[in-house]
Scaffold this active site. Structure first.
Site, short mmCIF file in Angstrom:
data_model
loop_
_atom_site.label_atom_id
_atom_site.label_comp_id
_atom_site.label_asym_id
_atom_site.label_seq_id
_atom_site.Cartn_x
_atom_site.Cartn_y
_atom_site.Cartn_z
N SER A 239 48.43 -3.50 1.58
CA SER A 239 48.44 -4.63 2.50
C SER A 239 47.57 -5.73 1.93
O SER A 239 46.96 -5.58 0.87
CB SER A 239 47.91 -4.19 3.86
OG SER A 239 46.51 -3.95 3.76
N LYS A 240 47.53 -6.82 2.66
CA LYS A 240 46.82 -8.01 2.19
C LYS A 240 45.38 -7.73 1.77
O LYS A 240 44.86 -8.39 0.88
CB LYS A 240 46.81 -9.07 3.30
CG LYS A 240 47.95 -10.03 3.19
CD LYS A 240 47.73 -11.19 4.13
CE LYS A 240 49.00 -11.97 4.30
NZ LYS A 240 49.05 -12.70 5.55
N ARG A 241 44.76 -6.77 2.44
CA ARG A 241 43.36 -6.57 2.09
C ARG A 241 43.18 -5.96 0.70
O ARG A 241 42.08 -5.92 0.17
CB ARG A 241 42.63 -5.76 3.18
CG ARG A 241 43.06 -4.36 3.27
CD ARG A 241 42.53 -3.68 4.52
NE ARG A 241 43.16 -2.40 4.62
CZ ARG A 241 42.78 -1.35 3.91
NH1 ARG A 241 41.75 -1.43 3.11
NH2 ARG A 241 43.41 -0.20 4.02
N HIS A 242 44.28 -5.52 0.09
CA HIS A 242 44.20 -5.04 -1.29
C HIS A 242 44.39 -6.17 -2.30
O HIS A 242 44.41 -5.94 -3.50
CB HIS A 242 45.27 -3.97 -1.56
CG HIS A 242 45.08 -2.73 -0.75
ND1 HIS A 242 45.87 -2.41 0.33
CD2 HIS A 242 44.18 -1.72 -0.85
CE1 HIS A 242 45.47 -1.26 0.84
NE2 HIS A 242 44.45 -0.84 0.15
N GLY A 243 44.56 -7.39 -1.81
CA GLY A 243 44.83 -8.51 -2.71
C GLY A 243 46.21 -9.05 -2.43
O GLY A 243 46.77 -8.82 -1.36
#
Ligand code: GLU
Length: 471
Positions: A239-243
Site C-alpha cells: 500500500s501507499k505506506r510502502h512508497g
C-alpha cells in the site's frame, strides 16, 4: 482456439503496480500465443468510478506500452446488453424475481448469525411468488445449482473446489434494474469470448459463481489464473505506506517503463536466475503456470537496480525521450541546449533515475541560479582566479570547440600554474555546472558550448573578485 485475454480494471483510482502486473501477465499470455488482449473498464460502480481514473489507467497502459487489441470497452455502455441477458435468463427460468424486503433479509441474516451459520439467502422466492407485491420492485437472482461442486482448474492455484451448497442465489439485477458486478463480468467474458482470465486472487471466490452463470448461459467458462497479491517488505499488503504504488508515480520518480515491466514480470515468476528480460524475452519465456501461488514481496532496491541497468543500456534516444519529460517538468526546454541524446550518453553512468539525470543535466540548458555552497567554498577560492582567467582566454581562442583541444587546454593551464588537473577542473566545473559533479570536464564543456562556457566563466570570475573570498 484463439487465445483472448483481458485486463478489466475498475476505475476507482490510479493504475497501481498490482494491476499493472496482472495486465502485463495477460498481455504476455496473449502475445505469446498470438492471441488478442482486451481492455475493459469495469465502471458500473457509478459512485466510485471517475473519468480521471479512466484517464489515469489509459495513461498508465500507454506509458507501460501494454497496447490492447480491442477496447477500451466500458461496462456503462453495455447496460442494454446486460438487460437483454437478464430477460433471457428470466424467460428460461435461470433467474427469478425476488421480492424479499430488506427487513426480511436483515432478520434472516441475524438469525443465521445467531445460529453461527454463514449468512446466505434462503431461496424463498426461488420457486415463484404466488402474489407478487405490486409495491415492491423486485431484484433478480440467479438460480445457482444447489447440488454438486464447482471446480476451478486454476493455472496458478491448481484445483480449487467450491460446494454449490455454500453459494446462494446471487442478485444479478438490483431493484432499479441495474446489473451487479459479478453478472456484468460474466456477460462480458462471454460476449468478448475471453479464453483466459488472469486476475488478482481476491477474485477467486467470485469464480465459482461466475462459472455457474456461464454454464447456465451455455458457455464453456474460460481458463482462470489467479495471481497472488503483492506484499510490502513487512509482509503486509502493498500500500501507499510502502512508497509509490501508482504506475504513474514511478514515471514521475524517474523510472523507465521497461524497468518497471521487467521488475513486475519477476515478481512471483522466475526463469532460472535470469534477472534482466527484454520484452521479447518476456513474451517468449513467461509462463503463467509457473507463477508462484504465494504472495510476492515488493523490493524497491531491486527495481532501482533494474532502472539503473536500463538507463545505462537502453538506446540513448529512447532514454532521451523519457528524460525530456522530466526536464519539461522542471521548466526546461531541451531545444535550448545540447542534443539530449548526447547528454544521455554523457550522464547515463551516473544516474539511478531519470529525475536524478534531469537534475544533473539542467545546467546544460539553464544557468545555475547560484553555486552549491559547499562546492563553491571548496573550489571557487581566490587561488582559482588566475588559472580560471587564463583558461577563459585560452578557451575563447580555441579554433575548434572539441573534447580533445578542450582537454589539452585545461591540462595546459594546470601545468602552467604548477597545479594538479583537479585544481583547475573542479573550479571550472563549479563555474559552469554550479556544483562539483558533472560528466568529464571536456565532455561537459563540449556539450555546453563555447558561449555558455565563457559566460559562466565570466560570472565565476566576477564572483571571485567580490570581497570575502579569502585565499
Ligand atoms: N474489475 C476487477 C478489479 O479491478 C477485475 C475483475 C476481473 O478481472 O474479473 O479488481
Amino acid at each position: 482456439m484463439t487465445i483472448r485475454t483481458r485486463f478489466a480494471p475498475s476505475p476507482t483510482g490510479y493504475l497501481h503496480v498490482g494491476g499493472a502486473r496482472t495486465a502485463l501477465f495477460s498481455w504476455l499470455y496473449a502475445r505469446k500465443h498470438g492471441g488478442r488482449f482486451i481492455l475493459r473498464i469495469e465502471d458500473t460502480d457509478l459512485e466510485r468510478s471517475t473519468a480521471e481514473s479512466v484517464d489515469a489507467i489509459l495513461q498508465g497502459m500507454t506509458w507501460l506500452g501494454l497496447e490492447y487489441d480491442e477496447g477500451p470497452f466500458f461496462q456503462t455502455h453495455r447496460f442494454p446488453r446486460y438487460q437483454e441477458v437478464i430477460q433471457q435468463m428470466l424467460k428460461e427460468g435461470k433467474a427469478y424475481h425476488c421480492y424479499c424486503t430488506k427487513e426480511r433479509l436483515e432478520s434472516l441474516r441475524a438469525e443465521q448469525m445467531a445460529r453461527k451459520e454463514k449468512p446466505r439467502y434462503d431461496g424463498k422466492c426461488r420457486h415463484g411468488v404466488a402474489n407478487p407485491p405490486k409495491d415492491i420492485p423486485p431484484v433478480v437472482r440467479f438460480k445457482n445449482p444447489q447440488e454438486g461442486a464447482v471446480t476451478v482448474e486454476d493455472l496458478i492455484r491448481g484445483r480449487v473446489a467450491f460446494q454449490n451448497a455454500e453459494l446462494d442465489d446471487l442478485i444479478i439485477a438490483r431493484s432499479d434494474g441495474t446489473p451487479t458486478y459479478n453478472f456484468t463480468v460474466v456477460v462480458d467474458d462471454m460476449d468478448m469470448k475471453v479464453s483466459h482470465v488472469i486476475r488478482g486472487d481476491d477474485h477467486l471466490n467470485n469464480t465459482p459463481r461466475q462459472m455457474n452463470m456461464l454454464k447456465a448461459l451455455d458457455v464453456t467458462p474460460p481458463v482462470y489464473a489467479h495471481v497472488p497479491m503483492i506484499l510490502g517488505a513487512d509482509g503486509a499488503r502493498l500500500s501507499k505506506r510502502h512508497g509509490a504504488v501508482s504506475v504513474m508515480q514511478y514515471r514521475d520518480d524517474g523510472y523507465l517503463p521497461e524497468a518497471l515491466l521487467n521488475y513486475l514480470v519477476r515478481l512471483g515468476w522466475s526463469h532460472g536466475d535470469q534477472e534482466v528480460f527484454t520484452l521479447d524475452e518476456m513474451v517468449k519465456l513467461f509462463d503463467v503456470t509457473q507463477v508462484h501461488s504465494s504472495a510476492a514481496a515488493f523490493n524497491p532496491e531491486k527495481l532501482l537496480w533494474l532502472n539503473q541497468h536500463y538507463i545505462k543500456s537502453s538506446d540513448p534516444a529512447h532514454v532521451a525521450h523519457h528524460l525530456s519529460y522530466h526536464l519539461g517538468k522542471m521548466g526546461v526546454d531541451p531545444s535550448t541546449g545540447p542534443d539530449l541524446i548526447e547528454v544521455v550518453k554523457a550522464q547515463r553512468e551516473r544516474a539511478k533515475t531519470l529525475v536524478e539525470m534531469a537534475q544533473n543535466s539542467v545546467f546544460f540548458y539553464r544557468e545555475p541560479e547560484g553555486y552549491d555552497p559547499k562546492d563553491a567554498a571548496a573550489h571557487l577560492k581566490h587561488e582559482a582566479e588566475k588559472p580560471l582567467g587564463e583558461l577563459r582566454a585560452r578557451l575563447a581562442a580555441l579554433p575548434l570547440w572539441l573534447p580533445e583541444p578542450i582537454h589539452a587546454t585545461v591540462n595546459g593551464v594546470a601545468e602552467a600554474h604548477g597545479l594538479k588537473l583537479g585544481k583547475v577542473a573542479q573550479p571550472l566545473r563549479v563555474a559552469v555546472a554550479g556544483r562539483g559533479v558533472s560528466p568529464p570536464i571536456d565532455a561537459t564543456l563540449t556539450l555546453l558550448g563555447r558561449e555558455k562556457t565563457l559566460n559562466r566563466l565570466d560570472r565565476a570570475l566576477d564572483y571571485l573578485k567580490k570581497p570575502g573570498h579569502s585565499a
